[in-house]
Structure formats: structure tokens, C-alpha cells
Design a protein around this motif. Structure first.
Motif, short mmCIF file in Angstrom:
data_model
loop_
_atom_site.label_atom_id
_atom_site.label_comp_id
_atom_site.label_asym_id
_atom_site.label_seq_id
_atom_site.Cartn_x
_atom_site.Cartn_y
_atom_site.Cartn_z
N GLU A 275 50.84 48.12 78.60
CA GLU A 275 49.76 47.87 78.89
C GLU A 275 48.99 47.39 77.53
O GLU A 275 47.84 46.50 77.48
CB GLU A 275 48.72 49.19 79.43
N SER A 276 49.43 47.47 76.51
CA SER A 276 49.00 47.11 75.02
C SER A 276 49.36 45.34 74.95
O SER A 276 48.84 44.68 74.14
CB SER A 276 49.55 47.72 73.80
N PHE A 277 50.29 44.83 75.99
CA PHE A 277 50.50 43.55 75.98
C PHE A 277 49.51 42.80 76.79
O PHE A 277 49.22 43.24 77.73
CB PHE A 277 51.97 43.35 76.27
N PRO A 278 48.83 41.46 76.16
CA PRO A 278 48.13 40.87 77.24
C PRO A 278 48.74 40.05 78.42
O PRO A 278 47.97 40.21 79.41
CB PRO A 278 47.87 39.71 76.36
N LYS A 279 50.01 40.20 78.42
CA LYS A 279 50.66 39.87 79.53
C LYS A 279 52.39 40.44 79.32
O LYS A 279 52.77 40.49 78.08
CB LYS A 279 50.87 38.44 79.99
N PRO A 280 53.12 40.43 80.50
CA PRO A 280 54.78 40.76 80.21
C PRO A 280 55.29 39.61 79.08
O PRO A 280 54.79 38.46 79.01
CB PRO A 280 55.07 40.64 81.37
N LEU A 281 56.12 40.43 78.44
CA LEU A 281 56.79 39.39 77.25
C LEU A 281 57.66 38.50 78.06
O LEU A 281 58.62 38.97 78.79
CB LEU A 281 57.41 40.32 76.46
N PRO A 282 57.60 37.17 77.93
CA PRO A 282 58.55 36.30 78.64
C PRO A 282 60.11 36.34 78.24
O PRO A 282 60.50 37.03 77.34
CB PRO A 282 58.02 34.96 77.95
N ASN A 283 60.74 36.09 79.24
CA ASN A 283 62.38 36.21 79.20
C ASN A 283 62.96 37.40 78.80
O ASN A 283 63.96 37.61 78.22
CB ASN A 283 62.74 35.11 78.14
N ARG A 284 62.52 38.51 79.49
CA ARG A 284 62.76 39.78 79.06
C ARG A 284 62.59 40.50 80.60
O ARG A 284 61.63 40.32 81.01
CB ARG A 284 61.92 40.66 78.09
N THR A 285 63.36 41.56 80.82
CA THR A 285 63.18 42.42 81.96
C THR A 285 62.54 43.66 81.51
O THR A 285 63.09 44.46 80.79
CB THR A 285 64.54 42.54 82.63
N HIS A 286 61.61 44.11 82.06
CA HIS A 286 60.66 44.99 81.48
C HIS A 286 61.11 46.26 82.53
O HIS A 286 60.91 46.31 83.61
CB HIS A 286 59.15 44.77 81.74
#
Length: 160
Positions: A48-59
Motif C-alpha cells: 500500500e506504500s506504492f502508488p501502483k503495483p511495480l511493473p514487470n513483477r509478480t506481487h
């Protein structure tokens, strides 16, 4: 392999109020280079600290909230389940926060640390790295400059 990756101050501080307390652009570039195209394991607050999911990674998000289901993410309720959903033959990165690092430490094979040479007031801390369990195999020191307010060192540890 399970790799823990973190930027850590001299007093093991990670951050305060779910935010980093320093800004090191080269560390962000290194983090992106290492984690891109891999599974990244984190706690809900870190996600939740990210503005959006980090690209090109599986969260892979660890949370106790039963109804938590952000789009495009894998949600589990334990570190063991988080590790189990990651491909066995690929590197997976544990990216925080403090509680998740403590849970993941027994499972980690490698620790990638950016040691920020300063102390900070914080409410989240990285676990102490035991010299009897971990061997420092690489260290690259970087001197502060106009974009980096603190000296910092990239350190790579492997489990003995």
C-alpha cells in the motif's frame, strides 16, 4: 532462491510511517534491476506504500485480512504460503516490511542490503544479521553526491 532486499540505515532503520526516510536514486535503480521479472514478496502495508503495483513483477502480498484482494496480485496469509507460490527454480525477492523480513529471515538464501551510512528515527527495522549465520561476500561503497545525501554501500550476504 529466496533473496531479501532492503535499504537499511546504520541503526537497522527501514522507514517511518510506512515511508522511506531517505532518497537514493541509484538504490531505486538497483532494486528495479534486481527485482524486475521476478516474484516479490511483501506485507500489505509495503504494497500500500506504492502508488501502483511495480511493473514487470509478480506481487505476493502477505496479510491477515480475509477480504484483501488487489487486482493482479497473489494474496496469502503466511510467509510459508508466499514462498510456496513462487517458482522453485527462480529467484524470488522479499521486499518488506520489517515484520515480513523477520518472518522471511529463516528461509532466505541471500540478503542484498543497501547500507545507508546514517542513523534515522524509524518505526520499522530490519532484523540483525548474525555474523555466525551470514557471510558478507561483496561490498561496493558509494559516496554521497548531489543526488544522494548519504554515503551508502551495497552489501551481499550469503547464508553460511
Amino acid at each position: 532462491m529466496i533473496i531479501m532486499i532492503a535499504a537499511v540505515a546504520e541503526n537497522n532503520a527501514l522507514g517511518k510511517n510506512n515511508e522511506l526516510v531517505w532518497h537514493l536514486p541509484n538504490d531505486f535503480k538497483r532494486f528495479k534491476a534486481l527485482t524486475t521479472n521476478h516474484y516479490i514478496i511483501m506485507g500489505r502495508k509495503t504494497f500500500e506504500s506504492f502508488p501502483k503495483p511495480l511493473p514487470n513483477r509478480t506481487h505476493v502480498i502477505i496479510t491477515r485480512q480475509k477480504d484483501y484482494n488487489p487486482e493482479g496480485c497473489i494474496v496469502v496469509d503466511s510467509i510459508e504460503k508466499a514462498i510456496a507460490v513462487c517458482p522453485e527454480n527462480e529467484d524470488s525477492y522479499v521486499i518488506g516490511g520489517g515484520e515480513i523480513y523477520n518472518l522471511a529471515l529463516p528461509y532466505a538464501d541471500i540478503i542484498e542490503i543497501t547500507k545507508v551510512h546514517h542513523t534515522f528515527e524509524a518505526d520499522a527495522f530490519f532484523p540483525k544479521i548474525s555474523k555466525s549465520e551470514w557471510l558478507l561476500v561483496e561490498a561496493e561503497t558509494n559516496i554521497k553526491d548531489e543526488k544522494h545525501l548519504y554515503d551508502y554501500t551495497y552489501e551481499t550476504y550469503i547464508r553460511k
